[in-house]
Design a protein around this motif. Structure first.
Motif, short mmCIF file in Angstrom:
data_model
loop_
_atom_site.label_atom_id
_atom_site.label_comp_id
_atom_site.label_asym_id
_atom_site.label_seq_id
_atom_site.Cartn_x
_atom_site.Cartn_y
_atom_site.Cartn_z
N VAL A 61 0.05 -3.60 -6.00
CA VAL A 61 0.21 -2.26 -5.43
C VAL A 61 -1.14 -1.57 -5.30
O VAL A 61 -1.85 -1.41 -6.29
N ASN A 62 -1.48 -1.21 -4.08
CA ASN A 62 -2.68 -0.39 -3.86
C ASN A 62 -2.26 1.05 -3.68
O ASN A 62 -1.41 1.34 -2.84
N ALA A 63 -2.86 1.93 -4.44
CA ALA A 63 -2.62 3.36 -4.24
C ALA A 63 -3.50 3.79 -3.07
O ALA A 63 -4.72 3.67 -3.12
N VAL B 296 3.58 6.94 -6.33
CA VAL B 296 3.23 5.58 -5.93
C VAL B 296 4.01 4.54 -6.72
O VAL B 296 4.59 3.60 -6.15
N ALA C 271 0.88 -1.16 0.00
CA ALA C 271 0.00 0.00 0.00
C ALA C 271 0.92 1.21 0.00
O ALA C 271 1.74 1.36 0.89
N ALA D 170 6.72 1.76 -5.55
CA ALA D 170 6.36 0.36 -5.75
C ALA D 170 7.44 -0.39 -6.53
O ALA D 170 7.78 -1.52 -6.19
N ASN E 10 -10.44 -0.91 -4.51
CA ASN E 10 -9.03 -0.53 -4.54
C ASN E 10 -8.71 0.02 -5.91
O ASN E 10 -9.42 -0.24 -6.86
N ASP E 11 -7.61 0.72 -6.08
CA ASP E 11 -6.98 0.71 -7.38
C ASP E 11 -5.48 0.77 -7.29
O ASP E 11 -4.94 1.21 -6.28
N GLY E 12 -4.86 0.29 -8.31
CA GLY E 12 -3.40 0.20 -8.23
C GLY E 12 -2.79 -0.46 -9.44
O GLY E 12 -3.30 -0.32 -10.55
N TRP E 13 -1.71 -1.22 -9.19
CA TRP E 13 -0.96 -1.84 -10.27
C TRP E 13 -0.53 -3.24 -9.87
O TRP E 13 -0.38 -3.54 -8.70
#
Ligand code: CTP
Ligand code: CA
Length: 237
Positions: free
Chosen positions: A184-186, A166, A157, A170, A198-201
């Motif tokens: 990876v959660n932003a 971010v 996170a 990461a 969630n959002d992320g990569w």
């Protein structure tokens, strides 16, 4: 929404998932903890079982989540207990998903009786660094001690700060940890903790970077498992 719930691409696979938060005792009534709900890890464990995997879930403290049906659940309280349980269960696991929120530090001593206000009250809490479980798994595998484990997945996170955004943080975390996949959660206001989206990569050790668009934790779980399955099918990273 469970778009991939019926895909049976994990039949016979042994998967270890850790989820939830750890608590580090300070005295008989107090602890250092975190806000992990355990929802993302539980969603992954549940979906992996639906996709046919033999799942072991090592669970810390969660937001009152019910144990997912048809899988083995091992309870842990502290980061030390989590490490012991993960190291033991990892030997049989083909993939390990470290979704647990592990306390980075523990109080250096645990008081036998409740800490009281007054003359003896402490003004600081000395802390000791907990071992990095994920990095330990990567090391054990490199040393040949985890011959069955071809996929190791970490979570992070992250927020942006003065040192980078971010993704920058990461990417360096992935390199530092040495795992095969980093989810990876932003995080920021109202994101990732205690909410259902969630959002992320998804960052791969092979340099791949996939955006995880805003979606439910069940959808995130299916994306993570899709990536995990393709690594498993390639025999690891
Ligand atoms: N992790 C772990 N053992 C620890 C701390 C973290 O196995 N003692 C795992 C988490 O389960 C997660 C990943 O490492 O999969 C990343 O956790 P994170 O807290 O983001 O990484 P840290 O290396 O602790 O970095 P930071 O200083 O940003 O907290
Ligand atoms: Ca940490």
């Amino acid at each position: 929404e469970r778009p991939d719930a019926l895909r049976r691409d994990l039949v016979g696979r042994k998967i270890l998932v850790s989820a939830g938060g750890t608590r580090e005792p300070l005295d008989p009534v107090r602890f250092l903890g975190n806000r992990s709900s355990g929802k993302q890890g539980y969603a992954i464990a549940r979906l992996a079982a639906q996709r046919g995997a033999e799942v072991t879930l090592i669970a810390g403290y969660t937001a009152d989540l019910a144990d997912p049906a048809a899988l083995e659940v091992i309870r842990i309280r502290t980061a030390g207990e989590l490490k012991e349980a993960v190291d033991k269960a990892a030997v049989a696991a083909e993939a390990v998903v470290m979704a647990a929120a592990v306390a980075d530090f523990r109080p250096s001593t645990i008081a036998d009786s409740k800490i009281k206000k007054g003359a003896d009250e402490p003004d600081t809490i000395p802390l000791t660094r907990n071992e990095d479980i994920l990095a330990g798994l990567v090391r054990s595998r490199r040393d040949g001690d985890l011959p069955n484990t071809s996929v190791i997945v970490g979570f992070a996170a992250e927020t942006g700060d003065a040192h980078g955004d971010v993704l920058t943080h990461a990417r360096s975390k992935l390199a530092r940890k040495g795992c095969d996949l980093l989810v990876v959660n932003a995080v920021g206001e109202g994101k990732a903790f205690e909410v259902d989206h969630n959002d992320g990569w998804l960052l791969g050790a092979d340099g791949s970077e996939t955006a995880l668009e805003y979606g439910s934790k069940a959808l995130m779980a299916s994306r993570v498992l899709d990536a995990l399955v393709s690594l498993l099918e390639r025999g690891g990273a």
